[in-house]
Write a protein that holds these residues in place. Structure first.
Motif, PDB file in Angstrom:
ATOM      1  N   GLU A 225     -37.255-138.868 -32.857  1.00  0.00           N
ATOM      2  CA  GLU A 225     -38.697-138.942 -33.098  1.00  0.00           C
ATOM      3  C   GLU A 225     -39.470-139.617 -31.972  1.00  0.00           C
ATOM      4  OE1 GLU A 225     -36.968-142.144 -35.983  1.00  0.00           O
ATOM      5  OE2 GLU A 225     -36.308-140.293 -34.993  1.00  0.00           O
ATOM      6  N   HIS A 226     -38.786-140.419 -31.133  1.00  0.00           N
ATOM      7  CA  HIS A 226     -39.470-141.112 -30.038  1.00  0.00           C
ATOM      8  C   HIS A 226     -39.159-140.496 -28.681  1.00  0.00           C
ATOM      9  CE1 HIS A 226     -40.909-144.178 -32.751  1.00  0.00           C
ATOM     10  NE2 HIS A 226     -39.687-144.448 -33.155  1.00  0.00           N
ATOM     11  N   CYS A 227     -38.722-139.257 -28.650  1.00  0.00           N
ATOM     12  CA  CYS A 227     -38.417-138.608 -27.372  1.00  0.00           C
ATOM     13  C   CYS A 227     -39.698-138.443 -26.556  1.00  0.00           C
ATOM     14  CB  CYS A 227     -37.762-137.247 -27.605  1.00  0.00           C
ATOM     15  SG  CYS A 227     -38.906-135.966 -28.196  1.00  0.00           S
ATOM     16  N   SER A 228     -39.540-138.283 -25.250  1.00  0.00           N
ATOM     17  CA  SER A 228     -40.692-138.036 -24.380  1.00  0.00           C
ATOM     18  C   SER A 228     -40.196-137.331 -23.121  1.00  0.00           C
ATOM     19  CB  SER A 228     -41.393-139.346 -23.995  1.00  0.00           C
ATOM     20  OG  SER A 228     -40.771-139.952 -22.868  1.00  0.00           O
ATOM     21  N   PRO A 229     -41.110-136.717 -22.373  1.00  0.00           N
ATOM     22  CA  PRO A 229     -40.712-136.089 -21.103  1.00  0.00           C
ATOM     23  C   PRO A 229     -40.492-137.099 -19.996  1.00  0.00           C
ATOM     24  CG  PRO A 229     -43.064-135.831 -21.441  1.00  0.00           C
ATOM     25  CD  PRO A 229     -42.523-136.466 -22.694  1.00  0.00           C
ATOM     26  N   ASN A 230     -40.516-138.387 -20.335  1.00  0.00           N
ATOM     27  CA  ASN A 230     -40.421-139.425 -19.309  1.00  0.00           C
ATOM     28  C   ASN A 230     -39.237-140.365 -19.463  1.00  0.00           C
ATOM     29  OD1 ASN A 230     -43.482-138.660 -19.360  1.00  0.00           O
ATOM     30  ND2 ASN A 230     -43.139-139.705 -17.406  1.00  0.00           N
ATOM     31  N   HIS A 231     -38.303-140.048 -20.359  1.00  0.00           N
ATOM     32  CA  HIS A 231     -37.096-140.878 -20.399  1.00  0.00           C
ATOM     33  C   HIS A 231     -35.873-140.064 -20.801  1.00  0.00           C
ATOM     34  CE1 HIS A 231     -38.396-141.369 -24.681  1.00  0.00           C
ATOM     35  NE2 HIS A 231     -37.092-141.439 -24.921  1.00  0.00           N
ATOM     36  N   ILE A 232     -34.717-140.575 -20.400  1.00  0.00           N
ATOM     37  CA  ILE A 232     -33.418-139.960 -20.658  1.00  0.00           C
ATOM     38  C   ILE A 232     -32.510-141.020 -21.253  1.00  0.00           C
ATOM     39  CG2 ILE A 232     -31.387-138.890 -19.594  1.00  0.00           C
ATOM     40  CD1 ILE A 232     -33.334-137.853 -17.386  1.00  0.00           C
ATOM     41  N   HIS A 233     -31.759-140.654 -22.293  1.00  0.00           N
ATOM     42  CA  HIS A 233     -30.853-141.583 -22.993  1.00  0.00           C
ATOM     43  C   HIS A 233     -29.432-141.273 -22.540  1.00  0.00           C
ATOM     44  CE1 HIS A 233     -30.275-143.789 -27.119  1.00  0.00           C
ATOM     45  NE2 HIS A 233     -29.832-144.481 -26.091  1.00  0.00           N
ATOM     46  N   TRP A 234     -28.749-142.228 -21.929  1.00  0.00           N
ATOM     47  CA  TRP A 234     -27.547-141.916 -21.170  1.00  0.00           C
ATOM     48  C   TRP A 234     -26.231-142.198 -21.891  1.00  0.00           C
ATOM     49  CZ3 TRP A 234     -28.524-139.282 -16.801  1.00  0.00           C
ATOM     50  CH2 TRP A 234     -27.453-138.987 -15.962  1.00  0.00           C
ATOM     51  N   VAL A 235     -25.987-143.429 -22.353  1.00  0.00           N
ATOM     52  CA  VAL A 235     -24.620-143.853 -22.688  1.00  0.00           C
ATOM     53  C   VAL A 235     -24.178-143.422 -24.082  1.00  0.00           C
ATOM     54  CG1 VAL A 235     -23.084-145.852 -22.941  1.00  0.00           C
ATOM     55  CG2 VAL A 235     -24.756-145.788 -21.086  1.00  0.00           C
TER      56      VAL A 235
END
Length: 410
Positions: free
Chosen positions: A142-152
């Motif tokens: 729900e908090h996704c955006s075109p400005n961050h990536i979730h890595w681990v």
């Protein structure tokens, strides 16, 4: 040798790779300010200090050094700060980095509450966030955006790996003990979902303050519930304290299973194999996976005096992937770089065949591990055995279940 650093927020002490904090006259025109500016925001002094903390900057610096210290002639500058696990403090730091230092990318981002505050600012400023420490699956849901990536990792992956395996082994009745903030809430919800989907029942739950030093009353409540399994939906120092308290009360000796949902190698060392043996949990990375991971981990240990955790490996991987994207495109423009990162598979010390989905989730294999007995361990770093490799497509929330507005389900 471990470096001594100061992480005072008042000064936002900067570590400048290679030539120091001075503009490079040879930088490519496509790179703003003739520098690539990275902010490392993490808990440097609290419950997440050991598994992430100051040594995370070493991982970032290793990635920069492996790129030669610069990209297209532009020096790479790293600012670092202690967010004190406070969204207000973290927001203040990120706002200053954006407004005063023109930072291109912020990484680390450990406590989920701090992360969610920070990524909102990064989106507003069209800067990039590489989330390595935070676990809440909402970061790319729900908090996704075109400005961050979730890595681990995330709470969906950690709970799916551990809770599913334990429930399917016939341990159906669960008690949930969760940290009382966004990360704990997300993990609690994900564990409950996995348990019930696999025929289990939640017989009780409680939430503890974050951070918390005294788990006596919480563990007594969990013990009295008669649950087969007590799930610890917390991390870092909170998990260590909870496991040690359970040991003092003889909870596992009496037959209840303790399930740690987010555990690091540093936690197991603190707890000790005697108390942690047999504990199963999910990891995103382990230094002893193959020759390449062992070699990189040994470099990290020679530099810091400590073996890397999965987040340290993720910080190295994500930073290098970011810099390689700048190298390939010749610019540090946020959306250009992000798209290049999405278009390029991740094959490095952290992941093989990893890739970034449209919701910003970096997808890769995960591992269900079991803590070895003291007799099985050959040295202080020989902590786990891999029970099962969880394939990437199984490890993370399927896009069909996503509520991220970036996901096109058509």
């Amino acid at each position: 040798m471990q470096l001594s650093r100061h992480f005072a927020i008042s000064t936002l002490a900067a570590a400048v790779i290679a030539a120091g904090y001075a503009p490079s006259v040879a930088a490519n025109d496509g790179i703003s300010d003739n520098e690539i500016r990275i902010g490392y925001l993490a808990d440097m002094s609290g419950v997440y200090r050991d598994p992430i903390g100051p040594l995370g900057q070493d991982a970032i610096e290793m990635a920069i050094e492996d790129m030669g210290g610069s990209v297209h002639g532009a020096e790479v500058v790293v600012f670092s700060a202690d967010d004190r696990n406070s969204p207000d403090v973290g927001s203040s730091v990120v706002r200053e980095w954006i407004d005063e230092r023109n930072v291109d990318m912020v990484t680390g981002l450990v406590a989920s509450s701090v992360t969610l505050a920070a990524v909102g600012l990064l989106e507003d400023a069209d800067k990039l966030g590489l989330v390595n420490g935070a676990v809440s699956s909402s970061v790319t849901n729900e908090h996704c955006s075109p400005n961050h990536i979730h890595w681990v990792y995330d709470t969906w992956a950690m709970s799916n790996g551990t809770a599913k395996a334990i429930t399917q082994e016939g341990h159906k009745n669960w008690y949930l003990l969760s940290a009382d903030y966004s990360f704990g809430h997300a993990l609690e919800a994900d564990v409950e979902r996995v348990v019930t989907e696999n025929g289990g029942t939640i017989v009780g739950s409680a939430r503890h303050p974050f951070p918390n030093n005294d788990f006596s009353s919480f563990m007594l409540q969990a013990q009295a519930s008669g649950a087969d399994v007590i799930a610890l939906n917390n991390a870092g120092g909170d998990t260590i304290n909870a496991v040690q308290t359970a040991g003092e009360f003889g909870i596992t000796q009496a037959g209840q299973i303790l399930a740690g949902m987010v555990l690091f190698s540093t936690d197991i060392r603190s707890i000790g194999l005697e108390n942690a043996q047999g504990l199963q949990f999910t990891k995103a990375w382990y230094y002893d996976l193959n020759d390449e991971t062992r070699a990189w981990a040994e470099r990290f240990r020679e530099r810091t005096g400590s073996m890397p955790t999965m987040v340290h490996a993720g910080l190295y991987s994500s930073t290098r992937h970011y810099l390689e994207a700048i190298e390939a495109t010749g610019t540090d423009d946020t959306q250009t770089v992000r798209q290049q990162m999405v278009d390029t598979p991740i094959n490095d010390v952290f992941a093989t065949g990893g890739y970034i989905r449209e919701d910003g989730r970096m997808v890769h294999d995960m591992y269900l591990v079991e803590v070895k007995t003291p007799e099985e361990s050959v040295d202080e770093d020989d902590l786990f055995r891999i029970v099962r490799t969880i394939p990437a497509e199984e490890a993370f929330r399927p896009l069909s279940e996503s509520v991220c507005p970036l996901v096109n389900k058509g």
